[in-house]
Design an enzyme around this catalytic site. Sequence first.
Site: not given
Ligand SMILES: *Cc1c(COP(=O)(O)O)cnc(C)c1O
Length: 362
Positions: A103, A173, A197
């Site tokens: 990521w 993030d 998530k």
């Molecule tokens: C799932 C995830 C993303 C991507 O998220 P989207 O909403 O599908 O763009 C980005 N960063 C992390 C750490 C993730 O787990």
Amino acid sequence: MTQRAYNFNAGPAALPLEVLQQAQEQFVDFQGIGMSIMEISHRSKQYEQVNNDTQALMKELLGIPAGYEVLFLQGGASTQFAMIPMNLLQAGQSAGYILTGSWADKAYKEAKLIGNVYAAASGEANGFTRMPGQQELTVQEQTAYIHLTSNETIAGSQFLQYPDTGSTPLIGDLSSDIMCRPVDVSQFAMIYAGAQKNLGPSGVTVVILREELLQNSPKHLPTMLRYDTHAKTKSLYNTPPVYSVYMVNLVLQWIKRNGGLTQMEQLNRSKTDLIYNAIDQSGGFYKGLVDPSSRSLMNITFALESDELEAKFIKESEKHGFVGLKGHRDVGHLRASTYNAVPYESCKALADFMKQFQQQNG
Ligand SMILES: *Cc1c(COP(=O)(O)O)cnc(C)c1O
């Protein structure tokens, strides 16, 4: 009542049963208005209330200090990978990315399309099996911000402690670990997280950022891609993902009812201890893929001796009602995602299944 699966999906992921039931109750008739929340204007007083309450709950649960905006945007965390440099990386500056796995790498590559970026630290040498420490961080001159990925959802690693970047703004993030534990928001200039998530369904991305960051966006930047557009309009510049925001609201209420983030962390720790213990006490039958210092509270990654045995594990787990234990297609092996909404009972059942599987195959 239908049997609920032991859901270890990585994202979209488990939601609290209570929340689903509450949403079901209100699905056809929201607060006695004879319509669902999806069928009314996003400018109605009912939706405005949902929007405001969700913002207020984010602030309350995370302890967000004054001087930060909370925005509800679309396009997923992946759109933030581009919006961050578009808004915050000026000509003559660069941005440092802490490379910790898939990521972080995606965020880094996207930013590279927009401006000057560099690796402020990298876990590549150790195969991304642990998060870099403070002493491994390099911050160059003229750095607009440092970006980190709090929890690498695919690798199963998580920062236990965030690096101190001094006066350089830190952006995190937190897509896969927001609200899994208390966090000192003041360490960050900005936090963002896709909801699917730990916060609710997909469709909304939460962005928390310092007000002063709103002033720097280049003039030519399109309206929808500017943070100031959404801050000025309370995230109601255009039609928001009303149902997703509503669901996030219910999930936040659920977190609050259950004691907030301190309680979430305790519960998450008790859940993951069960599974990490099953790994550590297996005498090498199960192998954890991450250094114990960086093990995630949200995504537990582990391997068995062979691909065949892993395939057998997955097949048998499915027969026992477990879902989502296959590792990400990029890394393979096994992964159990134990987000806030995954019940303790599911984790207990998985730990028991792991022991049983070892007895039969060890
Ligand atoms: C799932 C995830 C993303 C991507 O998220 P989207 O909403 O599908 O763009 C980005 N960063 C992390 C750490 C993730 O787990």
